[in-house]
Design a protein around this motif. Structure first.
Motif, PDB file in Angstrom:
ATOM      1  N   UNK A  87      26.688  39.417  34.414  1.00  0.00           N
ATOM      2  CA  UNK A  87      26.268  40.740  34.891  1.00  0.00           C
ATOM      3  C   UNK A  87      27.121  41.103  36.107  1.00  0.00           C
ATOM      4  N   UNK A  88      27.928  42.134  35.937  1.00  0.00           N
ATOM      5  CA  UNK A  88      28.788  42.593  37.017  1.00  0.00           C
ATOM      6  C   UNK A  88      28.066  43.704  37.773  1.00  0.00           C
ATOM      7  N   UNK A  89      28.025  43.555  39.090  1.00  0.00           N
ATOM      8  CA  UNK A  89      27.389  44.533  39.972  1.00  0.00           C
ATOM      9  C   UNK A  89      28.423  44.998  40.986  1.00  0.00           C
ATOM     10  N   UNK A  90      28.144  46.101  41.626  1.00  0.00           N
ATOM     11  CA  UNK A  90      29.055  46.580  42.687  1.00  0.00           C
ATOM     12  C   UNK A  90      29.148  45.575  43.825  1.00  0.00           C
ATOM     13  N   UNK A  91      28.053  44.867  44.090  1.00  0.00           N
ATOM     14  CA  UNK A  91      28.028  43.934  45.210  1.00  0.00           C
ATOM     15  C   UNK A  91      28.260  42.484  44.854  1.00  0.00           C
ATOM     16  N   UNK A  92      28.400  42.143  43.563  1.00  0.00           N
ATOM     17  CA  UNK A  92      28.605  40.750  43.198  1.00  0.00           C
ATOM     18  C   UNK A  92      28.540  40.515  41.706  1.00  0.00           C
ATOM     19  N   UNK A 107      27.838  37.120  45.886  1.00  0.00           N
ATOM     20  CA  UNK A 107      28.149  38.464  46.382  1.00  0.00           C
ATOM     21  C   UNK A 107      29.634  38.502  46.725  1.00  0.00           C
ATOM     22  N   UNK A 108      30.244  39.691  46.611  1.00  0.00           N
ATOM     23  CA  UNK A 108      31.691  39.796  46.773  1.00  0.00           C
ATOM     24  C   UNK A 108      32.161  39.381  48.163  1.00  0.00           C
ATOM     25  N   UNK A 109      31.347  39.579  49.178  1.00  0.00           N
ATOM     26  CA  UNK A 109      31.806  39.232  50.534  1.00  0.00           C
ATOM     27  C   UNK A 109      31.973  37.726  50.719  1.00  0.00           C
ATOM     28  N   UNK A 110      31.378  36.902  49.847  1.00  0.00           N
ATOM     29  CA  UNK A 110      31.534  35.447  49.920  1.00  0.00           C
ATOM     30  C   UNK A 110      32.684  34.920  49.071  1.00  0.00           C
ATOM     31  N   UNK A 111      33.210  35.744  48.168  1.00  0.00           N
ATOM     32  CA  UNK A 111      34.269  35.308  47.254  1.00  0.00           C
ATOM     33  C   UNK A 111      35.588  35.231  48.007  1.00  0.00           C
ATOM     34  N   UNK A 112      36.226  34.057  47.920  1.00  0.00           N
ATOM     35  CA  UNK A 112      37.509  33.863  48.601  1.00  0.00           C
ATOM     36  C   UNK A 112      38.694  33.876  47.644  1.00  0.00           C
ATOM     37  N   UNK A 113      38.444  33.756  46.368  1.00  0.00           N
ATOM     38  CA  UNK A 113      39.537  33.756  45.403  1.00  0.00           C
ATOM     39  C   UNK A 113      39.014  33.835  43.985  1.00  0.00           C
ATOM     40  N   UNK A 114      39.889  34.231  43.094  1.00  0.00           N
ATOM     41  CA  UNK A 114      39.556  34.330  41.678  1.00  0.00           C
ATOM     42  C   UNK A 114      40.623  33.586  40.897  1.00  0.00           C
ATOM     43  N   UNK A 115      40.205  32.627  40.116  1.00  0.00           N
ATOM     44  CA  UNK A 115      41.140  31.897  39.249  1.00  0.00           C
ATOM     45  C   UNK A 115      40.748  32.172  37.807  1.00  0.00           C
ATOM     46  N   UNK A 132      35.903  31.534  43.466  1.00  0.00           N
ATOM     47  CA  UNK A 132      35.792  30.594  44.583  1.00  0.00           C
ATOM     48  C   UNK A 132      35.030  31.271  45.717  1.00  0.00           C
ATOM     49  N   UNK A 133      34.217  30.465  46.424  1.00  0.00           N
ATOM     50  CA  UNK A 133      33.427  31.020  47.520  1.00  0.00           C
ATOM     51  C   UNK A 133      33.355  30.058  48.685  1.00  0.00           C
ATOM     52  N   UNK A 134      32.967  30.589  49.805  1.00  0.00           N
ATOM     53  CA  UNK A 134      32.916  29.808  51.037  1.00  0.00           C
ATOM     54  C   UNK A 134      31.789  28.785  50.994  1.00  0.00           C
ATOM     55  N   UNK A 135      32.103  27.524  51.237  1.00  0.00           N
ATOM     56  CA  UNK A 135      31.111  26.485  51.445  1.00  0.00           C
ATOM     57  C   UNK A 135      30.275  26.079  50.247  1.00  0.00           C
ATOM     58  N   UNK A 136      30.580  26.553  49.069  1.00  0.00           N
ATOM     59  CA  UNK A 136      29.805  26.209  47.876  1.00  0.00           C
ATOM     60  C   UNK A 136      30.746  26.052  46.691  1.00  0.00           C
ATOM     61  N   UNK A 137      30.293  25.382  45.650  1.00  0.00           N
ATOM     62  CA  UNK A 137      31.136  25.263  44.454  1.00  0.00           C
ATOM     63  C   UNK A 137      31.387  26.636  43.832  1.00  0.00           C
TER      64      UNK A 137
END
Length: 164
Positions: A87-92, A107-115, A132-137
């Protein structure tokens, strides 16, 4: 304990697309392999005609039909429960498991990269996505098919939120 995000924090839903986990992708490859082997066995039985070929062919055909029946039943149950969705949302992004519950969300603000990894073979075509996200798998899911509809939409959303 896994942290999940509420609907209001993820924002307006843009779309819902089919996506599976690793187990779903492997199950589909196994189903296709067994179906291919069953079909090859039926063709070999017609060509070679050994003793009791009718019985052997009936068993092989029954296995193939049972696999298709089980696949149809599983797909019906999963569709009714709203499972195996991205489910794609504007915020995540939220990914559901086979029974419709949210398996993971980010949420998008936590995403650091897309592979993204793509693979195409005679048995399966897939796109594996890792956010990829900060501090979590990372949040991972697999979109089956040569050109799944979720990929261009996900890439546009990622670019809109500052990811390349």
């Amino acid at each position: 304990m896994r942290q999940t995000w509420s609907g209001p924090e993820l924002g307006q839903r843009i779309g819902t697309y089919h996506a599976v986990g690793l187990a779903g992708a492997l199950a589909q490859a196994a189903l296709r392999t067994v179906t291919l082997l069953g079909g090859a066995m039926i063709v070999a039985l017609i060509w070679i005609r050994p003793n009791s070929a009718l019985l052997k062919g009936t068993v092989a055909a029954a296995v193939v039909l049972a696999l298709f029946g089980l696949r149809l039943a599983w797909r019906t149950v999963v569709a009714r429960l709203g499972g195996n969705r991205c489910r794609l949302h504007r915020g995540g992004v939220a990914v559901t498991g086979p029974f419709g519950g949210v398996r993971d969300a980010v949420v998008w603000r936590e995403v650091t990269g897309l592979r993204r990894m793509s693979s195409a073979s005679p048995l399966m075509a897939l796109h594996r996505v890792e956010l990829e996200r900060r501090g979590r798998p990372p949040l991972t899911f697999t979109a089956l098919g040569l050109e799944p509809a979720v990929i261009p939409v996900l890439l546009r959303l990622a670019a809109r939120n500052g990811l390349e």
